[in-house]
Design a protein around this motif. Structure first.
Motif, PDB file in Angstrom:
ATOM      1  N   ILE A   1       0.839  -1.203   0.000  1.00 38.78           N
ATOM      2  CA  ILE A   1       0.000   0.000   0.000  1.00 38.78           C
ATOM      3  C   ILE A   1       0.871   1.249   0.000  1.00 38.78           C
ATOM      4  O   ILE A   1       0.593   2.229  -0.701  1.00 38.78           O
ATOM      5  CB  ILE A   1      -0.939  -0.013   1.216  1.00 38.78           C
ATOM      6  N   ALA A   2       1.947   1.219   0.785  1.00 41.98           N
ATOM      7  CA  ALA A   2       2.846   2.374   0.851  1.00 41.98           C
ATOM      8  C   ALA A   2       3.501   2.644  -0.502  1.00 41.98           C
ATOM      9  O   ALA A   2       3.575   3.789  -0.956  1.00 41.98           O
ATOM     10  CB  ALA A   2       3.921   2.133   1.911  1.00 41.98           C
TER      11      ALA A   2
ATOM     12  N   ALA B   1       3.060  -2.605  -6.067  1.00 39.01           N
ATOM     13  CA  ALA B   1       2.542  -3.368  -4.933  1.00 39.01           C
ATOM     14  C   ALA B   1       3.397  -4.598  -4.614  1.00 39.01           C
ATOM     15  O   ALA B   1       3.852  -4.756  -3.480  1.00 39.01           O
ATOM     16  CB  ALA B   1       1.088  -3.766  -5.199  1.00 39.01           C
ATOM     17  N   PRO B   2       3.649  -5.490  -5.583  1.00 37.97           N
ATOM     18  CA  PRO B   2       4.462  -6.675  -5.233  1.00 37.97           C
ATOM     19  C   PRO B   2       5.911  -6.336  -4.896  1.00 37.97           C
ATOM     20  O   PRO B   2       6.496  -6.950  -3.999  1.00 37.97           O
ATOM     21  CB  PRO B   2       4.384  -7.543  -6.490  1.00 37.97           C
ATOM     22  N   SER B   3       6.501  -5.363  -5.593  1.00 41.00           N
ATOM     23  CA  SER B   3       7.912  -5.057  -5.347  1.00 41.00           C
ATOM     24  C   SER B   3       8.114  -4.431  -3.969  1.00 41.00           C
ATOM     25  O   SER B   3       9.054  -4.787  -3.246  1.00 41.00           O
ATOM     26  CB  SER B   3       8.442  -4.114  -6.429  1.00 41.00           C
TER      27      SER B   3
ATOM     28  N   SER C   1       9.346  11.057  -1.374  1.00 39.92           N
ATOM     29  CA  SER C   1       9.132   9.644  -1.643  1.00 39.92           C
ATOM     30  C   SER C   1       9.338   8.806  -0.386  1.00 39.92           C
ATOM     31  O   SER C   1       8.476   8.006   0.010  1.00 39.92           O
ATOM     32  CB  SER C   1      10.093   9.168  -2.744  1.00 39.92           C
ATOM     33  N   ALA C   2      10.502   8.969   0.246  1.00 44.26           N
ATOM     34  CA  ALA C   2      10.792   8.202   1.454  1.00 44.26           C
ATOM     35  C   ALA C   2       9.874   8.624   2.600  1.00 44.26           C
ATOM     36  O   ALA C   2       9.429   7.783   3.397  1.00 44.26           O
ATOM     37  CB  ALA C   2      12.252   8.392   1.844  1.00 44.26           C
ATOM     38  N   ALA C   3       9.594   9.926   2.682  1.00 47.17           N
ATOM     39  CA  ALA C   3       8.720  10.411   3.750  1.00 47.17           C
ATOM     40  C   ALA C   3       7.320   9.800   3.629  1.00 47.17           C
ATOM     41  O   ALA C   3       6.752   9.321   4.619  1.00 47.17           O
ATOM     42  CB  ALA C   3       8.643  11.937   3.702  1.00 47.17           C
ATOM     43  N   ILE C   4       6.762   9.815   2.413  1.00 47.24           N
ATOM     44  CA  ILE C   4       5.426   9.243   2.195  1.00 47.24           C
ATOM     45  C   ILE C   4       5.439   7.740   2.409  1.00 47.24           C
ATOM     46  O   ILE C   4       4.550   7.179   3.069  1.00 47.24           O
ATOM     47  CB  ILE C   4       4.934   9.581   0.773  1.00 47.24           C
TER      48      ILE C   4
ATOM     49  N   VAL D   1       3.213   6.123   5.379  1.00 51.59           N
ATOM     50  CA  VAL D   1       2.096   5.244   5.020  1.00 51.59           C
ATOM     51  C   VAL D   1       2.350   3.829   5.523  1.00 51.59           C
ATOM     52  O   VAL D   1       1.442   3.155   6.037  1.00 51.59           O
ATOM     53  CB  VAL D   1       1.872   5.246   3.493  1.00 51.59           C
ATOM     54  N   TYR D   2       3.582   3.357   5.392  1.00 51.31           N
ATOM     55  CA  TYR D   2       3.938   2.009   5.848  1.00 51.31           C
ATOM     56  C   TYR D   2       3.661   1.848   7.343  1.00 51.31           C
ATOM     57  O   TYR D   2       3.006   0.888   7.777  1.00 51.31           O
ATOM     58  CB  TYR D   2       5.411   1.749   5.538  1.00 51.31           C
TER      59      TYR D   2
END
Length: 353
Positions: free
Chosen positions: A75-76, A137-139, A328-331, A335-336
């Motif tokens: 999801i993240a 999603a899978p990666s 990118s890393a922040a989001i 989210v994760y």
């Protein structure tokens, strides 16, 4: 009497023959129905056994480190790639123009962005996005699952363990790139200015037809080697930042700003440090010539095509990359961690399965 007895015997035999002939279709049909029933039962059993391999219940999810980390990571990754794809397009375009030594170059990140919107329409910023959606999603599921399991096995869940975290990040890079590399090749080719492909499927089929299936994976060894420093730096800086902000107003991990701040720092540092490696990876993946491309030959080709700035060329797109990597890393991290909390499974206390 003899004749009458013979006639009656013949009549009985004929009747028995007719009776047996009338019964045989019934017996055959009953046998066929039994066979059909057995086949149906076997099909149901086989389908149920196949479905059993695919299904999982919430109890399994709650006790599986792999599934729980993978679900949150998927999801993240999907959220992050969708929101920041236009910035990634600008970054790829700036690097590819300089690498190929074309006459037209962009002055800055803003200039590149405005030219794409002005001359190619806004949706050009999202060209190749479907390839990312399929792979994200899978990666990212594999990315975070491999990281959490590696971190658990290395005993780096509590405290500060930069070396162990870096090793876990290396395993995460290998798992992530095994899935994402073919899609990344398609994505970056679709992002180029002179893109000859009408859509993602056209790009995939034409690449397969003219360059073979190895073109999708020829950059995998190089991509892994180049991504390990990026991913390891990201994880190490993130985990270290979380330790250093414990005595601040952001110390609570329940506060989403805690992960947003630590993730942004990790992304910015990882993006700047690894930008030269990203230039090399972009050059390999956007090169349409056939055959394996080694790191050494790629570096020589980049420097040969840019004799006036053989070293500064590896900093091309650094601003766009940092602009991309920080949010990118922040989001992704925010989210994760939020999905983990929402689904009620803090990763650190999950028993292994």
């Amino acid at each position: 009497m003899g004749t009458s007895a013979s006639a009656s015997t013949a009549t009985v035999s004929i009747a028995n023959t007719k009776q047996s002939s009338n019964l045989s279709p019934l017996s055959e049909s009953s046998e066929l129905s039994m066979d059909t029933k057995d086949k149906i039962d076997n099909n149901i059993k086989s389908k149920s056994s196949l479905w059993h391999l695919l299904e999982f219940d919430m109890e399994t999810l709650e006790h599986s480190r792999w599934w729980r980390a993978g679900a949150a990571g998927s999801i993240a990754g999907l959220t992050e790639h969708t929101l920041l794809y236009p910035i990634d397009t600008v970054k790829t375009r700036m690097q590819a123009v300089l690498i190929s030594n074309l006459g037209t170059q962009y002055k800055s990140f803003v200039d590149c962005f405005s030219q794409i919107v002005k001359h190619e329409r806004p949706w050009a910023l999202f060209r190749g996005w479907p390839a990312v959606v399929v792979a994200a999603a899978p990666s990212h599921g594999m990315y975070f699952a491999a990281y959490e399991i590696s971190k658990h096995n290395l005993g780096a869940e509590e405290g500060l363990h930069p070396f162990k975290i870096a090793i876990a990040g290396a395993f995460a890079a290998m798992a992530h790139d095994a899935i994402v590399t073919p899609f990344d090749v398609i994505k970056q080719r679709m992002q180029l200015k002179q893109c000859p492909y009408s859509n993602v499927c056209s790009c995939a089929f034409e690449t397969l037809k003219h360059e073979g299936y190895t073109s999708f994976f020829r950059s995998y060894p190089t991509t892994v080697l180049l991504n390990i420093p990026t991913f390891s730096t990201n994880f190490v800086v993130y985990e270290t930042s979380k330790v250093f902000i414990q005595d601040t107003i952001l110390e609570s991990e329940e506060n989403w700003l805690h992960h947003l701040f630590a993730g942004g720092i990790a992304g910015g540092i990882a993006g700047l440090v690894s930008n030269p490696l990203d230039v090399i990876k972009t050059s390999i993946q956007t090169d349409t010539s056939y055959g394996y491309k080694s790191i050494g030959k790629t570096i020589s080709k980049i420097m040969h095509n840019n004799p006036d700035k053989p070293y500064r060329i590896f900093l091309s797109g650094a601003t766009a990359r940092a602009t991309y990597m920080i949010p990118s890393a922040a989001i992704t991290w925010t989210v994760y961690e939020a999905i983990k909390d929402y689904l009620g499974f803090p990763i650190h206390d999950i028993p292994m399965m």
